[in-house]
Design a protein around this motif. Structure first.
Motif, PDB file in Angstrom:
ATOM      1  N   LEU A   1       0.851  -1.195   0.000  1.00 49.43           N
ATOM      2  CA  LEU A   1       0.000   0.000   0.000  1.00 49.43           C
ATOM      3  C   LEU A   1       0.882   1.239   0.000  1.00 49.43           C
ATOM      4  CD1 LEU A   1      -2.730   1.546   0.401  1.00 49.43           C
ATOM      5  CD2 LEU A   1      -2.471   1.116   2.867  1.00 49.43           C
ATOM      6  N   ILE A   2       0.640   2.159  -0.929  1.00 52.76           N
ATOM      7  CA  ILE A   2       1.426   3.387  -1.023  1.00 52.76           C
ATOM      8  C   ILE A   2       0.533   4.573  -0.725  1.00 52.76           C
ATOM      9  CG2 ILE A   2       2.749   4.910  -2.546  1.00 52.76           C
ATOM     10  CD1 ILE A   2       2.511   1.239  -3.351  1.00 52.76           C
ATOM     11  N   LEU A   3       0.937   5.374   0.265  1.00 50.29           N
ATOM     12  CA  LEU A   3       0.176   6.553   0.678  1.00 50.29           C
ATOM     13  C   LEU A   3       1.098   7.774   0.671  1.00 50.29           C
ATOM     14  CD1 LEU A   3      -1.587   4.984   3.804  1.00 50.29           C
ATOM     15  CD2 LEU A   3      -2.575   5.258   1.509  1.00 50.29           C
ATOM     16  N   GLY A   4       0.621   8.856   0.098  1.00 51.55           N
ATOM     17  CA  GLY A   4       1.407  10.084   0.101  1.00 51.55           C
ATOM     18  C   GLY A   4       0.731  11.199   0.848  1.00 51.55           C
ATOM     19  N   GLY A   5      -0.131  10.842   1.809  1.00 52.38           N
ATOM     20  CA  GLY A   5      -0.940  11.866   2.452  1.00 52.38           C
ATOM     21  C   GLY A   5      -2.142  12.154   1.578  1.00 52.38           C
ATOM     22  N   SER A   6      -3.065  12.969   2.082  1.00 49.09           N
ATOM     23  CA  SER A   6      -4.318  13.210   1.361  1.00 49.09           C
ATOM     24  C   SER A   6      -4.101  13.887   0.018  1.00 49.09           C
ATOM     25  CB  SER A   6      -5.262  14.049   2.223  1.00 49.09           C
ATOM     26  OG  SER A   6      -4.629  15.245   2.642  1.00 49.09           O
ATOM     27  N   GLY A   7      -2.977  14.629  -0.129  1.00 50.32           N
ATOM     28  CA  GLY A   7      -2.724  15.327  -1.382  1.00 50.32           C
ATOM     29  C   GLY A   7      -1.759  14.625  -2.303  1.00 50.32           C
ATOM     30  N   GLY A   8      -1.187  13.511  -1.854  1.00 48.06           N
ATOM     31  CA  GLY A   8      -0.178  12.819  -2.641  1.00 48.06           C
ATOM     32  C   GLY A   8       1.207  13.355  -2.342  1.00 48.06           C
ATOM     33  N   ALA A   9       2.228  12.602  -2.735  1.00 48.16           N
ATOM     34  CA  ALA A   9       3.623  13.005  -2.488  1.00 48.16           C
ATOM     35  C   ALA A   9       4.415  12.822  -3.776  1.00 48.16           C
ATOM     36  CB  ALA A   9       4.220  12.171  -1.364  1.00 48.16           C
ATOM     37  N   LYS A  10       4.974  13.908  -4.290  1.00 50.70           N
ATOM     38  CA  LYS A  10       5.663  13.893  -5.575  1.00 50.70           C
ATOM     39  C   LYS A  10       6.818  12.895  -5.603  1.00 50.70           C
ATOM     40  CE  LYS A  10       8.015  16.900  -8.906  1.00 50.70           C
ATOM     41  NZ  LYS A  10       8.525  18.267  -9.162  1.00 50.70           N
ATOM     42  N   SER A  11       7.666  12.898  -4.570  1.00 50.30           N
ATOM     43  CA  SER A  11       8.847  12.034  -4.575  1.00 50.30           C
ATOM     44  C   SER A  11       8.459  10.557  -4.536  1.00 50.30           C
ATOM     45  CB  SER A  11       9.757  12.364  -3.386  1.00 50.30           C
ATOM     46  OG  SER A  11       9.093  12.123  -2.160  1.00 50.30           O
ATOM     47  N   ILE A  12       7.448  10.227  -3.755  1.00 46.80           N
ATOM     48  CA  ILE A  12       6.992   8.834  -3.690  1.00 46.80           C
ATOM     49  C   ILE A  12       6.398   8.417  -5.032  1.00 46.80           C
ATOM     50  CG2 ILE A  12       5.339   7.254  -2.611  1.00 46.80           C
ATOM     51  CD1 ILE A  12       5.714   8.749  -0.001  1.00 46.80           C
ATOM     52  N   ASN A  13       5.612   9.295  -5.637  1.00 46.61           N
ATOM     53  CA  ASN A  13       5.018   8.986  -6.939  1.00 46.61           C
ATOM     54  C   ASN A  13       6.088   8.772  -8.006  1.00 46.61           C
ATOM     55  OD1 ASN A  13       2.383   9.119  -6.012  1.00 46.61           O
ATOM     56  ND2 ASN A  13       2.135  11.279  -6.543  1.00 46.61           N
ATOM     57  N   GLU A  14       7.127   9.606  -7.992  1.00 47.18           N
ATOM     58  CA  GLU A  14       8.202   9.470  -8.976  1.00 47.18           C
ATOM     59  C   GLU A  14       8.961   8.159  -8.788  1.00 47.18           C
ATOM     60  OE1 GLU A  14      10.433  13.042  -8.428  1.00 47.18           O
ATOM     61  OE2 GLU A  14       9.162  14.224  -9.788  1.00 47.18           O
ATOM     62  N   ALA A  15       9.224   7.808  -7.539  1.00 46.59           N
ATOM     63  CA  ALA A  15       9.922   6.548  -7.264  1.00 46.59           C
ATOM     64  C   ALA A  15       9.065   5.346  -7.657  1.00 46.59           C
ATOM     65  CB  ALA A  15      10.299   6.476  -5.785  1.00 46.59           C
ATOM     66  N   MET A  16       7.768   5.438  -7.398  1.00 46.54           N
ATOM     67  CA  MET A  16       6.861   4.357  -7.786  1.00 46.54           C
ATOM     68  C   MET A  16       6.805   4.213  -9.301  1.00 46.54           C
ATOM     69  SD  MET A  16       5.669   2.579  -5.346  1.00 46.54           S
ATOM     70  CE  MET A  16       4.406   1.767  -6.347  1.00 46.54           C
ATOM     71  N   GLN A  17       6.749   5.337  -9.994  1.00 41.80           N
ATOM     72  CA  GLN A  17       6.701   5.302 -11.457  1.00 41.80           C
ATOM     73  C   GLN A  17       7.949   4.621 -12.031  1.00 41.80           C
ATOM     74  OE1 GLN A  17       6.032   9.119 -13.279  1.00 41.80           O
ATOM     75  NE2 GLN A  17       6.402   8.366 -15.345  1.00 41.80           N
ATOM     76  N   GLN A  18       9.106   4.929 -11.438  1.00 42.97           N
ATOM     77  CA  GLN A  18      10.358   4.343 -11.902  1.00 42.97           C
ATOM     78  C   GLN A  18      10.440   2.846 -11.596  1.00 42.97           C
ATOM     79  OE1 GLN A  18      12.992   5.719 -13.627  1.00 42.97           O
ATOM     80  NE2 GLN A  18      11.688   7.529 -13.883  1.00 42.97           N
ATOM     81  N   ASN A  19       9.785   2.427 -10.534  1.00 47.43           N
ATOM     82  CA  ASN A  19       9.966   1.048 -10.048  1.00 47.43           C
ATOM     83  C   ASN A  19       8.723   0.171 -10.147  1.00 47.43           C
ATOM     84  OD1 ASN A  19      12.817   0.947  -8.680  1.00 47.43           O
ATOM     85  ND2 ASN A  19      11.942   2.894  -8.013  1.00 47.43           N
ATOM     86  N   ILE A  20       7.677   0.674 -10.765  1.00 45.42           N
ATOM     87  CA  ILE A  20       6.419  -0.081 -10.782  1.00 45.42           C
ATOM     88  C   ILE A  20       6.563  -1.438 -11.478  1.00 45.42           C
ATOM     89  CG2 ILE A  20       5.582   1.079 -12.891  1.00 45.42           C
ATOM     90  CD1 ILE A  20       3.491  -0.171  -9.889  1.00 45.42           C
ATOM     91  N   ASN A  21       7.361  -1.503 -12.527  1.00 45.27           N
ATOM     92  CA  ASN A  21       7.520  -2.765 -13.246  1.00 45.27           C
ATOM     93  C   ASN A  21       8.180  -3.829 -12.373  1.00 45.27           C
ATOM     94  OD1 ASN A  21       7.351  -4.270 -15.860  1.00 45.27           O
ATOM     95  ND2 ASN A  21       9.576  -4.334 -15.588  1.00 45.27           N
TER      96      ASN A  21
END
Length: 386
Positions: A212-232
């Motif tokens: 489960l990935i949570l970035g707070g209610s507004g989302g978190a840019k750094s977490i989203n970028e890391a997830m995008q790079q590593n989702i595969n």
């Protein structure tokens, strides 16, 4: 909307409550889930202890409270206020006008509703409402979620009759004779969802691990970028089921860049309304280290990888995270090292059932599940003694 006084009708009323009459509570909280969800938890506890409690929230129409409070079954009214940006922007030119307008609106709301007590759970909206309450002689109670209090609650602290804190570090920013360490109020429904039912909610299987990935209610840019790079690698190499809350402002861009049809066990969400199901389904959580997030992770006993936001006052998220790490409930990754270390850190934890179990037990030892009830009980006692 039905009156909030009809919510959660129960048989908890005793002879004191009948003689005392209905308690009217005004709650100011806004901006983020870290302010809003503890406020809702206090409201729920108040109505559980006294079914005739009348509750009105004050928020802004432009932030999440306008939707979330209504979904929780409470009435909410709005004032026009926003924050003052530290760097110069054209929006700052409007701030004096907004502040003056919000004070007038707060005065009208408090006078019309005539509450027995006002509760500030933080956010810009709480400033004018709490200030007006103090000027009108209405008891003001503060609930501060963080180790380093927000500017609104720090200012209001001098006027408050009681200040409930979640971290001992917060006491030094308030008049110490008013402070009581109570923990953060959390939604009582979070820890009662059945795991198999929760997995079915996301159309997941019980034979795979869930991240489960949570970035707070507004989302978190750094977490989203890391997830995008590593989702595969997370989805295919580690064979994980993934619930990814990216935040509304990031969702469209990520949804266009990631072919979600290629990842059958990925659930990309702008916002998760059914958090009990998300927590129950998760084996491991990647999250910012906001006070509410840490409290919810403790309550649900979820092992976590915490990524403190570097853009918060007093670096309080790092302090929150270190407390969890020192007690064995979490691992800490900074924004800078997140992308490089994400895969290995997830792999080391999620594939080690012994470590997951140890972190689960450590997290639960940090929980304060009765925080909301403790705060509600003191509020009722305060009103009775008026």
């Amino acid at each position: 909307m039905h009156s909030a006084a009809t919510k959660n009708i129960s048989s908890h009323d005793g002879p004191d409550s009948a003689a005392m009459g209905a308690v009217k509570v005004l709650i100011a909280a806004g901006g983020t889930g870290g302010h809003v969800y503890p406020a809702i938890a206090i409201a729920d506890a108040l109505q559980d202890s006294r079914a005739d409690t009348e509750i009105l929230f004050v928020g802004t129409k432009s932030h999440m409270e306008w939707e979330v409070v209504a979904k929780a079954g409470y009435d909410i009214t709005s004032i026009w206020i926003s924050g003052f940006h530290r760097r110069f922007t054209l929006k700052n030119l409007l701030f004096p006008i907004k502040l003056g307008t919000s004070i007038v609106q707060s005065f009208a709301t408090v006078k019309k509703y005539n509450p027995d007590v006002v509760i500030s759970c933080g956010g810009y909206v709480a400033g004018p409402v709490g200030w007006v309450a103090g000027k009108m002689g209405i008891p003001l109670i503060i609930q501060e979620q963080n180790s380093y209090p927000g500017v609104t609650n720090r200012i209001l602290g001098k006027k408050a009759v009681r200040i409930f804190t979640a971290f001992a570090d917060a006491e030094k920013y308030f008049p110490t004779d008013k402070v009581k360490l109570a923990g953060n109020p959390t939604r009582k429904s979070l820890s009662i969802k059945d795991r198999n039912e929760a997995l079915q909610t996301f159309e997941f299987n019980s034979d795979k691990k869930t991240l489960l990935i949570l970035g707070g209610s507004g989302g978190a840019k750094s977490i989203n970028e890391a997830m995008q790079q590593n989702i595969n690698r997370l989805h295919n190499e580690l064979d994980l089921q993934i619930i990814w809350q990216c935040g509304k402002r990031y969702f469209d861009k990520l949804n266009s860049k990631i072919d979600t049809t290629a990842f059958s066990h990925l659930r990309l969400k702008d916002f998760i309304h059914d958090m009990p199901a998300a927590y129950a389904a998760a084996d491991l959580v990647i999250s910012r280290a906001g006070a509410l997030s840490c409290s919810e992770l403790a309550l649900t006993g979820k092992p976590s990888i915490l990524v403190p936001s570097p853009n918060v006052a007093g670096d309080h998220q790092t302090k929150n995270a270190r407390s969890m790490v020192e007690n064995g409930a979490a691992e800490l990754l900074t924004d800078d090292e997140l992308n490089d270390k994400l895969i290995n850190t997830v792999k080391e934890i999620i594939n080690n059932d012994q470590k997951l179990d140890s972190m689960n037990k450590a997290a639960k030892q940090l929980a304060r599940p009765d925080a909301a009830n403790e705060i509600a009980t003191e509020i009722v006692e305060l009103v009775k003694s008026k």
